[in-house]
Design a protein around this motif. Structure first.
Motif, PDB file in Angstrom:
ATOM      1  N   THR A   1       6.812  51.757  -6.457  1.00 26.82           N
ATOM      2  CA  THR A   1       6.423  51.408  -5.095  1.00 26.82           C
ATOM      3  C   THR A   1       5.721  50.055  -5.064  1.00 26.82           C
ATOM      4  O   THR A   1       4.776  49.818  -5.810  1.00 26.82           O
ATOM      5  N   ASN A   2       6.224  49.158  -4.238  1.00 27.98           N
ATOM      6  CA  ASN A   2       5.572  47.856  -4.053  1.00 27.98           C
ATOM      7  C   ASN A   2       5.380  47.534  -2.571  1.00 27.98           C
ATOM      8  O   ASN A   2       5.057  46.411  -2.205  1.00 27.98           O
ATOM      9  N   TYR A   3       5.588  48.524  -1.720  1.00 29.33           N
ATOM     10  CA  TYR A   3       5.465  48.351  -0.267  1.00 29.33           C
ATOM     11  C   TYR A   3       4.952  49.650   0.320  1.00 29.33           C
ATOM     12  O   TYR A   3       5.623  50.680   0.249  1.00 29.33           O
ATOM     13  N   VAL A   4       3.751  49.606   0.857  1.00 32.19           N
ATOM     14  CA  VAL A   4       3.121  50.789   1.436  1.00 32.19           C
ATOM     15  C   VAL A   4       2.754  50.505   2.889  1.00 32.19           C
ATOM     16  O   VAL A   4       2.058  49.524   3.176  1.00 32.19           O
ATOM     17  N   VAL A   5       3.245  51.321   3.791  1.00 37.75           N
ATOM     18  CA  VAL A   5       2.831  51.218   5.191  1.00 37.75           C
ATOM     19  C   VAL A   5       1.543  52.020   5.295  1.00 37.75           C
ATOM     20  O   VAL A   5       1.556  53.251   5.302  1.00 37.75           O
ATOM     21  N   THR A   6       0.402  51.322   5.367  1.00 34.13           N
ATOM     22  CA  THR A   6      -0.889  51.990   5.369  1.00 34.13           C
ATOM     23  C   THR A   6      -1.458  52.175   6.767  1.00 34.13           C
ATOM     24  O   THR A   6      -2.422  52.912   6.953  1.00 34.13           O
ATOM     25  N   TYR A   7      -0.845  51.493   7.751  1.00 33.99           N
ATOM     26  CA  TYR A   7      -1.238  51.704   9.148  1.00 33.99           C
ATOM     27  C   TYR A   7      -0.051  51.382  10.036  1.00 33.99           C
ATOM     28  O   TYR A   7       0.668  50.411   9.809  1.00 33.99           O
ATOM     29  N   ILE A   8       0.133  52.205  11.065  1.00 31.50           N
ATOM     30  CA  ILE A   8       1.150  51.938  12.076  1.00 31.50           C
ATOM     31  C   ILE A   8       0.572  52.356  13.424  1.00 31.50           C
ATOM     32  O   ILE A   8       0.022  53.461  13.561  1.00 31.50           O
ATOM     33  N   ALA A   9       0.622  51.480  14.399  1.00 27.88           N
ATOM     34  CA  ALA A   9       0.115  51.807  15.729  1.00 27.88           C
ATOM     35  C   ALA A   9       0.919  52.960  16.323  1.00 27.88           C
ATOM     36  O   ALA A   9       2.098  53.142  15.991  1.00 27.88           O
ATOM     37  N   ASP A  10       0.293  53.720  17.190  1.00 29.41           N
ATOM     38  CA  ASP A  10       0.963  54.869  17.795  1.00 29.41           C
ATOM     39  C   ASP A  10       2.272  54.475  18.478  1.00 29.41           C
ATOM     40  O   ASP A  10       3.247  55.230  18.452  1.00 29.41           O
ATOM     41  N   ASP A  11       2.284  53.287  19.094  1.00 30.98           N
ATOM     42  CA  ASP A  11       3.487  52.829  19.780  1.00 30.98           C
ATOM     43  C   ASP A  11       4.364  51.940  18.905  1.00 30.98           C
ATOM     44  O   ASP A  11       5.312  51.316  19.391  1.00 30.98           O
ATOM     45  N   TYR A  12       4.035  51.883  17.612  1.00 38.22           N
ATOM     46  CA  TYR A  12       4.792  51.074  16.644  1.00 38.22           C
ATOM     47  C   TYR A  12       4.810  49.590  17.045  1.00 38.22           C
ATOM     48  O   TYR A  12       5.761  48.885  16.770  1.00 38.22           O
ATOM     49  N   SER A  13       3.712  49.140  17.662  1.00 45.08           N
ATOM     50  CA  SER A  13       3.628  47.737  18.073  1.00 45.08           C
ATOM     51  C   SER A  13       3.145  46.822  16.953  1.00 45.08           C
ATOM     52  O   SER A  13       3.419  45.624  16.969  1.00 45.08           O
ATOM     53  N   TRP A  14       2.404  47.372  15.991  1.00 46.85           N
ATOM     54  CA  TRP A  14       1.998  46.565  14.847  1.00 46.85           C
ATOM     55  C   TRP A  14       1.717  47.463  13.655  1.00 46.85           C
ATOM     56  O   TRP A  14       1.519  48.677  13.805  1.00 46.85           O
ATOM     57  N   ALA A  15       1.724  46.854  12.486  1.00 50.91           N
ATOM     58  CA  ALA A  15       1.559  47.615  11.256  1.00 50.91           C
ATOM     59  C   ALA A  15       0.832  46.789  10.209  1.00 50.91           C
ATOM     60  O   ALA A  15       0.821  45.550  10.262  1.00 50.91           O
ATOM     61  N   LEU A  16       0.222  47.475   9.269  1.00 53.06           N
ATOM     62  CA  LEU A  16      -0.383  46.838   8.098  1.00 53.06           C
ATOM     63  C   LEU A  16       0.304  47.404   6.867  1.00 53.06           C
ATOM     64  O   LEU A  16       0.371  48.623   6.696  1.00 53.06           O
ATOM     65  N   VAL A  17       0.843  46.529   6.041  1.00 52.77           N
ATOM     66  CA  VAL A  17       1.531  46.961   4.829  1.00 52.77           C
ATOM     67  C   VAL A  17       0.992  46.172   3.638  1.00 52.77           C
ATOM     68  O   VAL A  17       0.454  45.081   3.781  1.00 52.77           O
ATOM     69  N   GLY A  18       1.144  46.752   2.464  1.00 49.13           N
ATOM     70  CA  GLY A  18       0.711  46.082   1.246  1.00 49.13           C
ATOM     71  C   GLY A  18       1.249  46.810   0.035  1.00 49.13           C
ATOM     72  O   GLY A  18       2.096  47.702   0.166  1.00 49.13           O
ATOM     73  N   ASP A  19       0.766  46.437  -1.137  1.00 50.77           N
ATOM     74  CA  ASP A  19       1.162  47.144  -2.352  1.00 50.77           C
ATOM     75  C   ASP A  19       0.014  48.058  -2.767  1.00 50.77           C
ATOM     76  O   ASP A  19      -1.104  47.922  -2.253  1.00 50.77           O
ATOM     77  N   PRO A  20       0.251  49.007  -3.669  1.00 49.45           N
ATOM     78  CA  PRO A  20      -0.793  49.978  -4.021  1.00 49.45           C
ATOM     79  C   PRO A  20      -2.109  49.352  -4.486  1.00 49.45           C
ATOM     80  O   PRO A  20      -3.187  49.890  -4.209  1.00 49.45           O
TER      81      PRO A  20
END
Length: 207
Positions: A134-153
């Motif tokens: 794994t090198n891509y983790v979706v660690t936050y997603i807005a309820d309406d999928y308007s923005w997200a925070l992703v990173g590596d472990p």
């Protein structure tokens, strides 16, 4: 699935980025480093891959060697290939005014959450195979999928992605709060210029 290109690194930008980070020193009085968050970056409980597909604009990111040639309008377009694979199309406008891009694949490594993936690019050494850690983790997603925070472990990378190239002041405040709540030092993420949005590069902790 942060933007990756085959362009060479822009030394000038690297120097500028370092200067911006040094200038942000006083803002680090309230560190949110990994010492307080020793565990790996946690995924969201459940990611709807079909809703996640589409175009995302990079609003801020931890600088990476592979995208230093990107001056503005860094974006990613994802498409569902099947139950475990997502197409990746990354592009940006370079400092020379041209367009740089690369095509790849993201394979779901965690069928429970669908939020931990291995991103690969056939033309990139050591990252060409579709299977891998794994090198891509979706660690936050807005309820309406308007923005997200992703990173590596390990949090060596981090990308703030948005459906729109601009957000208002309250949106930036929320972004910073989420970034810090996930164990990142917000001073290490730099804003990414976008047409219609912010036009400068500065540490997220100062926004």
């Amino acid at each position: 699935m942060g933007v990756s290109t085959k362009c060479g690194c822009a030394v000038g930008l690297a120097t500028a980025a370092a200067a911006v980070l040094l200038a942000a020193g006083p803002a680090q009085a309230e560190p949110m480093g990994q010492a307080e968050f020793p565990g790996a970056l946690a995924p969201v409980a459940g990611l709807d891959v079909e809703r996640y597909a589409g175009t995302w604009y990079q609003l801020a990111a931890v600088p990476q060697p592979f995208n230093l040639d990107c001056a503005r309008d860094t974006r990613a377009v994802y498409g569902v290939r099947d139950s475990t694979n997502v197409s990746v199309s990354n592009s940006c406008t370079t400092w020379a005014g041209g367009t740089s891009g690369i095509e790849g694949n993201a394979r779901v490594n965690d069928p429970v959450t669908n939020a931990q993936l291995h991103v690969s690019f056939p033309s990139v050494p050591f990252q060409s195979g579709p299977d891998g850690p794994t090198n891509y983790v979706v660690t936050y997603i807005a309820d309406d999928y308007s923005w997200a925070l992703v990173g590596d472990p390990a949090r060596t990378s981090g990308f703030v992605l948005s459906r729109t190239p601009a957000v208002d002041d309250s949106g930036w405040k929320q972004i910073r709060q989420v970034v810090e709540s996930r164990g990142y030092n917000s001073c290490l993420l730099l804003t990414s210029p976008t047409t219609g949005g912010r036009d400068n590069i500065q540490p997220l902790c100062t926004v």
